[in-house]
Design a protein around this motif. Structure first.
Motif, PDB file in Angstrom:
ATOM      1  N   ALA B 358      39.857  38.798  28.903  1.00 25.26           N
ATOM      2  CA  ALA B 358      39.546  39.951  29.874  1.00 25.26           C
ATOM      3  C   ALA B 358      38.251  39.714  30.944  1.00 25.26           C
ATOM      4  O   ALA B 358      38.432  40.184  31.832  1.00 25.26           O
ATOM      5  CB  ALA B 358      38.997  40.998  28.664  1.00 25.26           C
ATOM      6  N   ARG B 359      37.587  38.952  30.244  1.00 25.76           N
ATOM      7  CA  ARG B 359      36.317  38.266  31.094  1.00 25.76           C
ATOM      8  C   ARG B 359      36.742  37.403  32.301  1.00 25.76           C
ATOM      9  O   ARG B 359      36.168  37.853  33.412  1.00 25.76           O
ATOM     10  CB  ARG B 359      35.085  37.746  30.248  1.00 25.76           C
ATOM     11  N   THR B 360      37.517  36.711  32.118  1.00 24.95           N
ATOM     12  CA  THR B 360      38.319  35.790  33.162  1.00 24.95           C
ATOM     13  C   THR B 360      38.956  36.462  34.209  1.00 24.95           C
ATOM     14  O   THR B 360      38.861  36.532  35.334  1.00 24.95           O
ATOM     15  CB  THR B 360      39.079  34.831  32.476  1.00 24.95           C
ATOM     16  N   ASN B 361      39.628  37.631  33.348  1.00 23.00           N
ATOM     17  CA  ASN B 361      40.533  38.521  34.431  1.00 23.00           C
ATOM     18  C   ASN B 361      39.540  39.456  35.324  1.00 23.00           C
ATOM     19  O   ASN B 361      39.550  39.474  36.392  1.00 23.00           O
ATOM     20  CB  ASN B 361      41.196  39.572  33.594  1.00 23.00           C
ATOM     21  N   ALA B 362      38.476  39.993  34.537  1.00 22.98           N
ATOM     22  CA  ALA B 362      37.487  40.843  35.465  1.00 22.98           C
ATOM     23  C   ALA B 362      36.728  39.895  36.620  1.00 22.98           C
ATOM     24  O   ALA B 362      36.540  40.349  37.786  1.00 22.98           O
ATOM     25  CB  ALA B 362      36.205  41.332  34.580  1.00 22.98           C
ATOM     26  N   ALA B 363      36.612  38.739  36.341  1.00 23.35           N
ATOM     27  CA  ALA B 363      35.846  37.851  37.087  1.00 23.35           C
ATOM     28  C   ALA B 363      36.673  37.609  38.475  1.00 23.35           C
ATOM     29  O   ALA B 363      36.404  37.681  39.389  1.00 23.35           O
ATOM     30  CB  ALA B 363      35.550  36.465  36.636  1.00 23.35           C
ATOM     31  N   ALA B 364      37.952  37.138  38.013  1.00 23.58           N
ATOM     32  CA  ALA B 364      38.997  36.981  39.024  1.00 23.58           C
ATOM     33  C   ALA B 364      39.192  38.339  39.968  1.00 23.58           C
ATOM     34  O   ALA B 364      39.251  38.213  41.243  1.00 23.58           O
ATOM     35  CB  ALA B 364      40.550  36.553  38.429  1.00 23.58           C
ATOM     36  N   ILE B 365      39.226  39.440  39.491  1.00 26.21           N
ATOM     37  CA  ILE B 365      39.346  40.595  40.298  1.00 26.21           C
ATOM     38  C   ILE B 365      38.047  40.825  41.215  1.00 26.21           C
ATOM     39  O   ILE B 365      38.336  41.279  42.304  1.00 26.21           O
ATOM     40  CB  ILE B 365      39.577  41.708  39.263  1.00 26.21           C
ATOM     41  N   ALA B 366      36.954  40.533  40.743  1.00 23.37           N
ATOM     42  CA  ALA B 366      35.674  40.706  41.444  1.00 23.37           C
ATOM     43  C   ALA B 366      35.662  39.646  42.500  1.00 23.37           C
ATOM     44  O   ALA B 366      35.281  39.991  43.667  1.00 23.37           O
ATOM     45  CB  ALA B 366      34.437  40.514  40.578  1.00 23.37           C
ATOM     46  N   GLU B 367      36.266  38.647  42.258  1.00 19.18           N
ATOM     47  CA  GLU B 367      36.041  37.634  43.502  1.00 19.18           C
ATOM     48  C   GLU B 367      37.297  37.989  44.480  1.00 19.18           C
ATOM     49  O   GLU B 367      36.943  37.761  45.634  1.00 19.18           O
ATOM     50  CB  GLU B 367      36.318  36.140  42.610  1.00 19.18           C
ATOM     51  N   GLU B 368      38.726  38.236  43.929  1.00 18.14           N
ATOM     52  CA  GLU B 368      39.581  38.262  44.786  1.00 18.14           C
ATOM     53  C   GLU B 368      39.858  39.680  45.401  1.00 18.14           C
ATOM     54  O   GLU B 368      40.495  39.749  46.385  1.00 18.14           O
ATOM     55  CB  GLU B 368      40.827  37.845  44.261  1.00 18.14           C
ATOM     56  N   LEU B 369      39.417  40.669  44.809  1.00 18.80           N
ATOM     57  CA  LEU B 369      39.709  42.034  45.471  1.00 18.80           C
ATOM     58  C   LEU B 369      38.651  42.599  45.805  1.00 18.80           C
ATOM     59  O   LEU B 369      38.462  43.366  46.937  1.00 18.80           O
ATOM     60  CB  LEU B 369      40.203  42.902  44.227  1.00 18.80           C
ATOM     61  N   LEU B 370      37.353  42.517  45.055  1.00 18.61           N
ATOM     62  CA  LEU B 370      36.295  43.538  45.609  1.00 18.61           C
ATOM     63  C   LEU B 370      35.512  43.457  46.789  1.00 18.61           C
ATOM     64  O   LEU B 370      35.658  44.302  47.712  1.00 18.61           O
ATOM     65  CB  LEU B 370      35.227  43.540  44.532  1.00 18.61           C
ATOM     66  N   PRO B 371      35.552  42.030  47.113  1.00 16.83           N
ATOM     67  CA  PRO B 371      35.011  41.720  48.655  1.00 16.83           C
ATOM     68  C   PRO B 371      35.996  42.225  49.775  1.00 16.83           C
ATOM     69  O   PRO B 371      35.590  42.886  50.646  1.00 16.83           O
ATOM     70  CB  PRO B 371      34.641  40.450  48.845  1.00 16.83           C
ATOM     71  N   TYR B 372      37.342  42.060  49.426  1.00 17.82           N
ATOM     72  CA  TYR B 372      38.319  42.308  50.281  1.00 17.82           C
ATOM     73  C   TYR B 372      38.445  43.624  50.632  1.00 17.82           C
ATOM     74  O   TYR B 372      38.553  44.207  51.477  1.00 17.82           O
ATOM     75  CB  TYR B 372      39.524  41.506  49.821  1.00 17.82           C
ATOM     76  N   PHE B 373      38.231  44.494  49.647  1.00 17.63           N
ATOM     77  CA  PHE B 373      38.617  45.871  49.728  1.00 17.63           C
ATOM     78  C   PHE B 373      37.398  46.724  50.024  1.00 17.63           C
ATOM     79  O   PHE B 373      37.363  47.948  50.350  1.00 17.63           O
ATOM     80  CB  PHE B 373      39.246  46.540  48.465  1.00 17.63           C
ATOM     81  N   ARG B 374      36.169  46.160  49.864  1.00 20.36           N
ATOM     82  CA  ARG B 374      34.825  46.818  50.119  1.00 20.36           C
ATOM     83  C   ARG B 374      34.878  47.825  51.170  1.00 20.36           C
ATOM     84  O   ARG B 374      34.353  48.947  50.979  1.00 20.36           O
ATOM     85  CB  ARG B 374      33.795  45.545  50.139  1.00 20.36           C
ATOM     86  N   ALA B 375      35.276  47.073  52.200  1.00 18.05           N
ATOM     87  CA  ALA B 375      35.034  48.173  53.360  1.00 18.05           C
ATOM     88  C   ALA B 375      36.367  48.798  53.899  1.00 18.05           C
ATOM     89  O   ALA B 375      36.722  49.313  55.127  1.00 18.05           O
ATOM     90  CB  ALA B 375      34.556  47.325  54.645  1.00 18.05           C
ATOM     91  N   LYS B 376      37.216  48.620  52.897  1.00 18.80           N
ATOM     92  CA  LYS B 376      38.594  49.075  53.363  1.00 18.80           C
ATOM     93  C   LYS B 376      38.943  50.419  53.039  1.00 18.80           C
ATOM     94  O   LYS B 376      39.071  50.628  51.614  1.00 18.80           O
ATOM     95  CB  LYS B 376      39.715  48.073  52.945  1.00 18.80           C
ATOM     96  N   ALA B 377      39.194  51.385  53.913  1.00 20.79           N
ATOM     97  CA  ALA B 377      39.754  52.688  53.614  1.00 20.79           C
ATOM     98  C   ALA B 377      41.369  52.977  53.774  1.00 20.79           C
ATOM     99  O   ALA B 377      41.754  52.373  54.775  1.00 20.79           O
ATOM    100  CB  ALA B 377      38.722  53.722  53.933  1.00 20.79           C
ATOM    101  N   PRO B 378      41.992  53.671  53.136  1.00 25.15           N
ATOM    102  CA  PRO B 378      43.404  54.080  53.635  1.00 25.15           C
ATOM    103  C   PRO B 378      43.358  54.956  54.806  1.00 25.15           C
ATOM    104  O   PRO B 378      42.254  55.525  55.360  1.00 25.15           O
ATOM    105  CB  PRO B 378      43.766  55.007  52.467  1.00 25.15           C
ATOM    106  N   THR B 379      44.414  54.513  55.744  1.00 23.47           N
ATOM    107  CA  THR B 379      44.422  55.402  57.293  1.00 23.47           C
ATOM    108  C   THR B 379      44.804  56.763  56.956  1.00 23.47           C
ATOM    109  O   THR B 379      44.515  57.315  57.920  1.00 23.47           O
ATOM    110  CB  THR B 379      45.053  54.466  57.946  1.00 23.47           C
ATOM    111  N   LYS B 380      45.575  57.018  56.121  1.00 19.38           N
ATOM    112  CA  LYS B 380      46.119  58.337  55.774  1.00 19.38           C
ATOM    113  C   LYS B 380      45.031  59.200  55.253  1.00 19.38           C
ATOM    114  O   LYS B 380      43.714  58.999  55.768  1.00 19.38           O
ATOM    115  CB  LYS B 380      47.341  58.358  54.931  1.00 19.38           C
TER     116      LYS B 380
END
Lengths: 261, 384
Positions: B358-380
């Motif tokens: 679970a911790r490895t997964n959480a770290a991967a999500i933090a690395e791969e998703l969090l920065p990418y989606f940080r400033a991303k909001a849906p257009t609709k």
């Protein structure tokens, strides 16, 4: 005898559906949580010797669900009003299951219009150590096994439970039943305090194999109501009128005649 | 998009075959199957995982309430929120929620939430739910009064937080001579209110009218999109257009190097969650009165309750996101656009998953998703 028409009694703006047929002593029959079930052969048979009044409770079957119905005691006060409205005298109040609990709640309040009371596989009391089935948690296949005794009646009940044409009705009935029965499960902890007030002869008519209202409840009523006669019907679960029609009718009509004014 | 780490705190040491044999992990699955030595270990692992979420950059953590079940060990989520209130220094703590109709005095929830809001100095999010049907079996509360009690308890809590006390509250179910709880909430006028649901139209529309954040529990993404649209429409109609921050999708995410590896690693735990921990008969899930006759008929007709689902089914229908970093990023972006949410309530541990995984997964999500989606909001969202 032709099937009586469904009539409506105006109760302060609420239309109570009921059927009435026959002559002789008046029997007001309060059905159980499964619903009134229409006018069946046992209704017709019973109406050969009594004046039978069979309502559909508020919230059940074709009746509207009124805002004021939150507790079984509300239903009891309602039927006290109904008896006044109909001007019943020397009536025999018979209640099955939840209807039996309701009848007991009626009788602890006022018996002036009654000649007798019959509790048929009634709930309403909790007896120490009793093991009642939880009909709210059972799938239909399990529920019918605790509801009736014989395999043949279990099969009949299962077909009825799975009949898509009856689904709307059974869902409607289960909604109001849950409201009155869920908590405390099938009883009123206050009821036992006042059963000594019942001053009319009382028949406790029970399926010996009842798993919904185990016979221990009959014993508890017997211990608390002053003038009782207890009759156990063998090879019979929670629905004697359906499962042991002859024994149900003979015991009930004999008791009613005995106590007719 | 904001990411909250949502923990169900399952009793991961459960014997899955015993649950299967019993028919459900809820209400009737004997607590003689609970081993306190293992349970205590799990509590501490799970709290450690939530503390790790702050290190990893998640925006908050989420707890919830369920009773008499191996599905989740949080009958009293406030105990765990209290522990986290001191160890988490920056991020938010949400309880989604307390089930309001289950208590005989809702002021205890007003008090508990206000305490947590003070302890966290305003980092608390207050969830209000009715609880699923099983809770009404487990807690001896009449499902026929569930809706009435929820509304009335909600009104009592909101008044307790916003009206100067003492005052009297007279309802149908709750009667309080004195309403005057100490402490008052830290946030002014009260903590944000979030409302999770399985997709009840009444709840969605009510949350939209009230301006409360709506959280959609475990559902295929196409269904989620429909519910979120219903929310936006209702918010629009009420004259308070919704922002996409008010829509939260509750999901499970698992990331590994490749799609194959991710699926292989996540599969037993996703299937344990869906087909064992979550499984219950319809009589338990939908006691009479819990929902309307019409809803009950719709759910029965859909025949989805109790249906066995593989991890592949769950991925395909978009209930969960499993795969390589690229795959999950693309899917989440697609889903965000489709459904228009800007809050992700993400389970990084689920089912029987051990804490190291679970911790490895959480770290991967933090690395791969969090920065990418940080400033991303849906257009609709609100405009539509």
């Amino acid at each position: 005898m032709p099937e009586p028409q469904l009539q409506h009694l105006d109760m302060r703006g609420f239309a109570l559906p009921y059927r009435r047929a026959g002559s002789g002593p008046t029997v007001l029959f309060l059905h159980g949580a499964g619903g009134a079930g229409g006018w069946t052969p046992w209704h017709a048979k019973l109406a050969e010797s009594v004046d039978l009044i069979a309502p559909e409770h508020p919230g059940w079957d074709s009746a509207e669900t009124p805002d004021w119905l939150d507790h079984t005691t509300d239903l009891a006060f309602f039927y006290l009003d109904v008896m006044d409205r109909l001007g019943l005298e020397n009536a025999h109040l018979v209640g099955h299951s939840l209807g039996g609990w309701t009848a007991a709640e009626v009788a602890i309040r006022n018996t002036s219009r009654l000649s007798s009371l019959t509790l048929l596989c009634a709930v309403g009391l909790h007896a120490d150590g009793m093991q009642a089935a939880d009909g709210f948690l059972q799938p239909p296949e399990e529920r019918v096994k605790t509801l009736v005794y014989s395999a043949q009646h279990q099969q009949m009940m299962l077909e009825r439970a799975l009949d898509p044409d009856l689904l709307d009705l059974s869902l409607k009935n289960s909604m109001i039943a849950a409201k009155l029965l869920w908590q405390p499960r099938n009883y009123n902890p206050q009821l036992s305090k006042w059963l000594h007030r019942i001053d009319v002869p009382t028949l406790l008519l029970w399926g010996a194999d009842d798993q919904i209202a185990p016979p221990a409840i009959a014993d508890a009523y017997e211990a608390l109501i002053p003038d009782t006669k207890k009759v156990m019907i063998d090879e019979c679960g929670h629905i004697p009128p359906m499962e042991q029609t002859a024994a149900f009718l003979s015991n009930l009509t004999a008791f009613v005649q005995e106590n007719a004014a | 998009m904001k990411f909250f780490n949502f923990h169900l705190m399952p009793y991961a040491a459960a014997d899955l075959d015993a649950i299967e044999k019993n028919g459900s992990a809820w209400v009737t699955y004997s607590n003689s199957n609970y081993d306190p030595i293992k349970g205590a270990e799990l509590y501490h692992n799970y709290l450690d995982e939530l503390e790790y979420a702050e290190e990893l950059g998640f925006d908050g953590v989420v707890l919830n309430e369920h009773h008499q079940t191996a599905y989740g060990m949080m009958p009293t989520p406030g105990v765990l929120a209290g522990a986290l209130a001191r160890s988490l220094k920056k991020i938010k703590i949400a309880i989604l929620g307390r089930a309001l109709p289950l208590v005989s005095n809702p002021l205890v929830i007003a008090e508990e939430y206000a305490m947590l809001d003070n302890l966290t100095r305003g980092r608390f999010i207050a969830g209000f739910v009715r609880g699923i049907g099983a809770e009404y079996h487990a807690m001896g509360v009449n499902p026929g009064f569930s809706h009435e009690r929820f509304q009335e308890a909600h009104d009592l809590i909101m008044q307790a937080w916003t009206r100067p006390g003492p005052f009297e509250f007279v309802g149908k179910h709750y009667h309080m001579r004195y309403v005057n709880p100490w402490p008052r909430p830290y946030q002014d006028p009260h903590p944000p209110i979030w409302v999770p649901s399985q997709g009840s139209a009444d709840t969605i529309k009510w949350a939209a009218r009230m301006g409360y954040t709506y959280c959609q529990t475990l559902s295929p993404i196409a269904v989620v999109a429909g519910f979120f649209q219903m929310y936006r429409d209702a918010a629009e109609a009420a004259g308070r257009p919704a922002s996409s921050d008010q829509l939260a999708w509750s999901n499970s995410i698992y990331i590994a190097e490749t799609d194959e590896k991710a699926l292989k690693e996540a599969k037993p735990h996703l299937e344990a969650l869906t087909n064992r921990f979550l499984k219950m008969p319809i009589e338990m899930l939908l006691p009479p009165g819990y929902t309307s006759v019409e809803s009950m008929k719709r759910i029965r007709a859909a025949k989805v309750v109790g249906k066995v689902q593989t991890a592949e089914d769950l991925v395909k229908s978009g209930v969960v996101l499993v795969g390589s970093p690229n795959t999950v990023r693309e899917k989440l972006e697609e889903y965000q656009e489709l459904a228009g949410f800007n809050t992700s309530l993400t389970k990084t541990q689920f089912g029987t998953m051990p804490t190291s995984q679970a911790r490895t997964n959480a770290a991967a999500i933090a690395e791969e998703l969090l920065p990418y989606f940080r400033a991303k909001a849906p257009t609709k969202a609100a405009a539509e």
